[in-house]
Every structure is written in structure tokens, then in C-alpha cells.
Design an enzyme around this catalytic site. Structure first.
Site: not given
Ligand code: GLN
Length: 551
Positions: A381, A507, A509
Site C-alpha cells: 500500500c 494489503h 498480508e
Molecule cells: N495513506 C495511503 C493512502 O491512503 C496508504 C494507505 C495504506 O498504506 N494503507 O492511500
């Protein structure tokens, strides 16, 4: 009608009640039973999505996009089942529902009270988990410790629920802690006795006591607890702190808990089959070589903030017969030209998700370090977004490249707010959340890792790769290897001339399981092990000195 197992905690918090509930789920599943686990969180936040990781640790995202307690991650990993938003309930949700109903006039002039209105709503939420009538057992963990003021309505609700479903259809498992007195070298049962007394005061008599301890618990001690707390001696289960969480189902099973539960709840169960789980533990225990992976984040002193990342890496390391060693690196240290010694000699670098500006430049430096030295890199992300920012700055030469999350005056917002996010003003539950499909591009590292064309992964973000720059990036050696099915959103990017530099907007994970490690983590781990293999070469590499400050 399913059976219910209610897990409460006594004495102190943080003794692993969530893992215990998860492990109970596994030993019941091993008997062919269909299990779901729910967490009742007594805090007033509607969900942990808006809470600081310092307060709460990781926010675990379910397939249906709920931002939930990290214990749901344990439940999913241990039971290998996807849970949904019904599986995490907070006081905030309960009160929001009841007050909204009151405002609508649903209560027809009645006085709204904790009992019965709040307790009824809690019971309704518990029954939402078993709306699919094929469940055999619903395990309900009550967060916090007996005696907490805010936990009272939940305890009252589960007391009532057991009465309603019939006493043989539900039981209470109380997880306590036996403190060790250093001066005399003994464990103490008195706090356990007190917490059971406190439970009894509200009408709950536990049938099972899990006695957590940091030292061996004697048979005699278990008998003492059984006698004082009016529990069957075989239902006092000692659970000594272990080096590997995944051993806990086996410890509970070998202590006879599975059979006790089946008998007490009159469950129609098969004999337990934990053979696969035992083989998995054997493999974990046998792994001798270590693989050292850096996690570069801003909450690294609080490992709970990266719980699923840590677990996914652990699962993947087992596939290459390695024991995982994590090098926790503060991204803001890198900004002060510190912490690079920790990066030296690591086999791979992970930059996990995150929000807000603090520490971002350090994460960008970590991405640069990985790219320039050909060290395997996995960006999750935000980790994918910083990988793109770094590429734009140092390969494309856009010095001011950034994400508009951190700098909205930049001329090169290579990461930008998603159009559907622009009008959103409320913070809670408004990100792009949960399962979305992603199509993989044939011939890429990602497609090879997954071995399929369409995947479903869990998301939690507001920003995305800015499509204006797609061609620029592609011409310079970035490969976009995963897209939303409409082709609009970049879901995965990877660097062509690099052993493994892959970032995902989702994600992965959250979907890794000890018995089914996530393909992207496995591919990353294989690359890390390959990178690490020629040890002598590695040592030479680590001696290379450079100016690490990004310019
Ligand atoms: N802050 C970034 C976004 O909102 C990444 C979010 C995250 O890593 N879950 O896109």
C-alpha cells in the site's frame, strides 16, 4: 442452532485471549465443525479505523471492508476462514444503533436503558454472526478484563444469551494469568480466584479456565484452581508462554480441551485431525537458517502495528525452510542518516502501509536503497506508493515528485487522491476498503507468483497511482502488473530490471495463513533467500558505503 463459547479475560490484559479464542477455533475446526469467531470490543469508538496504531495496533480489514480489531487477524489465520463485519462489534456501534432507533421513534415513548436496550442490541449482534445457519460453533471473545466498567453490558448480554439458548448450548471460558513471585519462585492463583469471584458476582460461572503463565504450571496448582473456582479439574488448562503462537492449538488439544468442549456442548464432532497443523509446526521448528528481513515503518517500536505483515513474513519464511528474523527500522531514523547499518546485509526490505507525512521520506530512502542495490523489496500500500515516488524522483528525474497526501503543491503528484475520494469529508469507514478484484498482466513477476489471472485482495487506501504518469513510468522500466478489471486503477507495480521489487496497492498480508502462505510474500521470500545465498557476496555488498541521503 449453533453452540456458543464465550471467552472472557481476568487478572490482566494482553495475556493472549485473542490467540486463545483463535486456537479454540482451530481445534474445533479440526473436528469437522464449522466455526466463526466474534470480538466484542467495549470501547466507544465505532471501529478502530480512526484510532492511532499506538492505541490499538494494526487495523485488520475483512473481505467486506470492515476495519476491525487485530484479533480478527488471529481468528482468520488460525481457523483459515474469512470473517465479516458482523465479527467485530464495539460499544460505539451498539450505542449508535440504539440512539438512531430512539431518534426515529422506534421505541414508542419508552425509556431507553442499558438493560434491556443495549444488552438486546448486543445479543442481536451476536446472532448476526450465526445468520448463516450452517455454523456449529460461534466463539465470542469479550475484549478487556472482567471488572472493566465498560465491559459490564457485554457480560450481562452473554449471561442472558446462555440462559436463552439453553445451558448445554453455551459455555464460558475464562482466560486468566498466574503471576510469578520472584522472591519465592512460585506462581500465584489468588488473582484468578478473585477474577472468577468477580464474574460470579454478575452471574457467570466459567466452565473452563485457561491459566496463562510464564512458568510451568503444576498439576497441583490446576487442582487448586479447580477447587477454588468450582471448575472440573480437567477443565483447568495451563497455557505457558510459547515462542510460537501456532503451537497453542496443539497445547490446548493435548491438554484435553477439545474433547472437554465437545462433551460439554454435546457437539456432533469427528475425531480431531491436527496432523497437517502438526506437520506445519514441525517444519517451523526444524527451520534452522535465518533470513533477515527489514521492516521500515514508523511504529516499529510497537510490533502489534504490523501484526499481519510480521505473520505473513513468518508464514512465507517457512516455505523456504527459514526462520524469520525481523530488523525493525524506524523510517525517521533513515531521514537523520541513522539506521542504515541495520539495513546492511538484510535479505529483503518491506515497507508496510501507513498514513500521514511523518517518516515518509525515510521510507522513500529505503525504497531507493533496495532499488539501487538490487535488494528484494515488497511494498504494501503506502510501500507501493513510496516505491513509485522514489522511481519518479531518481529515475525519471522529477525531483519534487510526491503523493498529494504529503505535499499538494507538487507539480508531480505521481500518487493522487482517487476521484471518488475527493468529496469525502468524514474520516470513519470512508476509504476504499475490502475485497476488490485485480487482473494480473501475463509475463510479470506478480502473475508468476500468483499463477492465476484474476485475484481478490483487501484494500484500505484513499490515494492511488496517478494515471497521467503511466507511460512515463513504463518507458523508464516500471511494469504495472495488476489493474482493477476496468483498467482504471494500478494495483501492482514492479521494476523490470530488478530481482524483485514489487509493490501492491492492496494489503496481501491480511490473506496470508500459516498453512497457506500468501503467494506474493512467498515470491518475495524466495527472492530474499536467493539474494542472501552467496553469503560472501552479501558481506562484500554490505561494505559498500554510500551517501544514503536522498537528493
Ligand atoms: N495513506 C495511503 C493512502 O491512503 C496508504 C494507505 C495504506 O498504506 N494503507 O492511500
Amino acid at each position: 442452532m449453533p453452540r456458543y463459547i464465550f471467552c472472557t479475560g481476568g487478572v490482566v490484559s494482553s495475556v493472549g485471549k485473542g490467540v486463545t479464542a483463535a486456537a479454540i477455533g482451530r481445534i474445533l475446526k479440526a473436528r469437522g465443525l464449522k466455526v466463526a469467531i466474534q470480538k466484542l470490543d467495549p470501547y466507544l469508538n465505532v471501529d478502530p479505523g480512526t484510532m492511532s496504531p499506538y492505541q490499538h495496533g494494526e487495523v485488520f480489514v475483512t473481505v467486506d471492508g470492515a476495519e476491525t480489531d487485530l484479533d480478527l487477524g488471529h481468528y482468520e489465520r488460525f481457523t483459515d476462514e474469512n470473517l465479516d463485519r458482523a465479527c467485530n462489534v464495539t460499544t460505539g456501534q451498539i450505542y449508535s444503533e440504539v440512539i438512531a432507533a430512539e431518534r426515529r421513534g422506534d421505541y414508542l415513548g419508552g425509556t431507553i436503558q442499558v438493560v434491556p436496550h443495549i444488552t438486546n442490541e448486543i445479543k442481536r449482534r451476536i446472532h448476526l454472526v450465526d445468520r448463516n445457519d450452517d455454523l456449529d460453533v460461534v466463539i465470542v471473545e469479550v475484549g478487556g478484563t472482567v471488572g472493566d466498567i465498560e465491559g459490564q453490558p457485554f457480560l450481562e448480554a452473554i449471561r442472558q444469551l446462555r440462559k436463552e439458548v439453553g445451558r448445554s448450548s453455551a459455555l464460558f471460558v475464562h482466560v486468566t494469568f498466574l503471576p510469578h513471585i520472584g522472591a519465592t519462585g512460585e506462581l500465584k492463583t489468588k488473582p484468578t480466584q478473585h477474577s472468577v469471584r468477580e464474574l460470579r458476582g454478575i452471574g457467570i460461572q466459567p466452565q473452563v479456565i485457561i491459566a496463562r503463565a510464564d512458568f510451568e504450571v503444576s498439576q497441583e496448582m490446576c487442582e487448586k484452581i479447580a477447587l477454588a473456582c468450582d471448575v472440573d479439574p480437567e477443565a483447568v488448562i495451563p497455557l505457558v508462554t510459547t515462542d510460537n503462537l501456532y503451537k497453542i492449538p496443539l497445547i490446548l488439544e493435548d491438554a484435553g480441551l477439545g474433547n472437554y468442549l465437545v462433551k460439554a456442548l454435546e457437539l456432533d464432532a469427528k475425531p480431531p485431525d491436527l496432523a497437517e497443523w502438526r506437520r506445519m509446526i514441525d517444519k517451523m521448528v526444524r527451520a534452522q537458517d535465518t533470513v533477515r528481513i527489514a521492516i521500515v515503518g514508523k511504529y516499529v517500536e510497537l510490533h502489534d502495528a504490523y501484526m499481519s505483515v510480521k505473520e505473513a513474513l513468518t508464514h512465507a519464511a517457512v516455505t523456504t525452510n527459514h526462520r524469520l528474523e525481523i530488523e525493525w527500522i524506524h523510517s525517521s531514523d533513515l531521514e537523520r542518516n541513522k539506521g542504515f547499518d541495520q539495513l546492511e546485509g538484510v535479505a529483503g526490505i518491506v515497507v508496510p502501509g501507513g498514513f500521514g507525512e511523518r517518516g515518509v521520506e525515510g521510507k522513500i530512502m529505503a525504497a531507493r536503497y533496495a532499488r539501487e542495490r538490487n535488494i528484494p523489496y515488497l511494498g504494501l500500500c503506502l510501500g507501493m506508493q513510496v516505491m513509485c515516488i522514489e522511481f519518479a524522483r531518481h529515475v525519471l528525474g522529477y525531483e519534487d515528485a510526491n503523493s498529494s497526501e504529503f505535499e499538494n503543491k507538487t507539480d508531480h503528484a505521481v500518487i493522487d487522491l482517487m476521484p471518488d475520494q475527493r468529496s469525502i469529508t468524514k474520516m470513519g469507514g470512508t476509504m476504499r476498503l475490502g475485497w476488490y478484484a485485480c487482473d494480473l498482466t501475463a509475463g510479470t513477476k506478480s502473475a508468476a507468483a500468483y499463477g492465476m489471472e484474476r485475484i481478490q485482495e483487501r484494500h484500505r487506501h484513499r490515494f492511488e497511482f496517478n494515471n497521467t504518469y503511466r507511460e512515463d513510468f513504463e518507458n523508464a522500466g516500471m511494469v504495472f502488473s495488476g489493474f482493477s478489471p476496468d483498467g482504471r486503477l494500478v494495483e501492482i507495480s514492479e521494476i523490470k530490471d530488478h530481482p524483485f521489487m514489487v509493490g501492491s496497492q492492496f494489503h496481501p498480508e491480511f490473506q496470508s495463513r500459516p498453512n497457506r502462505p500468501h503467494p506474493l510474500f512467498v515470491a518475495f521470500m524466495k527472492a530474499a533467500v536467493d539474494y542472501d545465498e552467496p553469503k560472501d557476496e552479501k558481506k562484500t555488498k554490505s561494505k559498500v558505503k554510500e551517501n544514503h541521503v536522498a537528493n
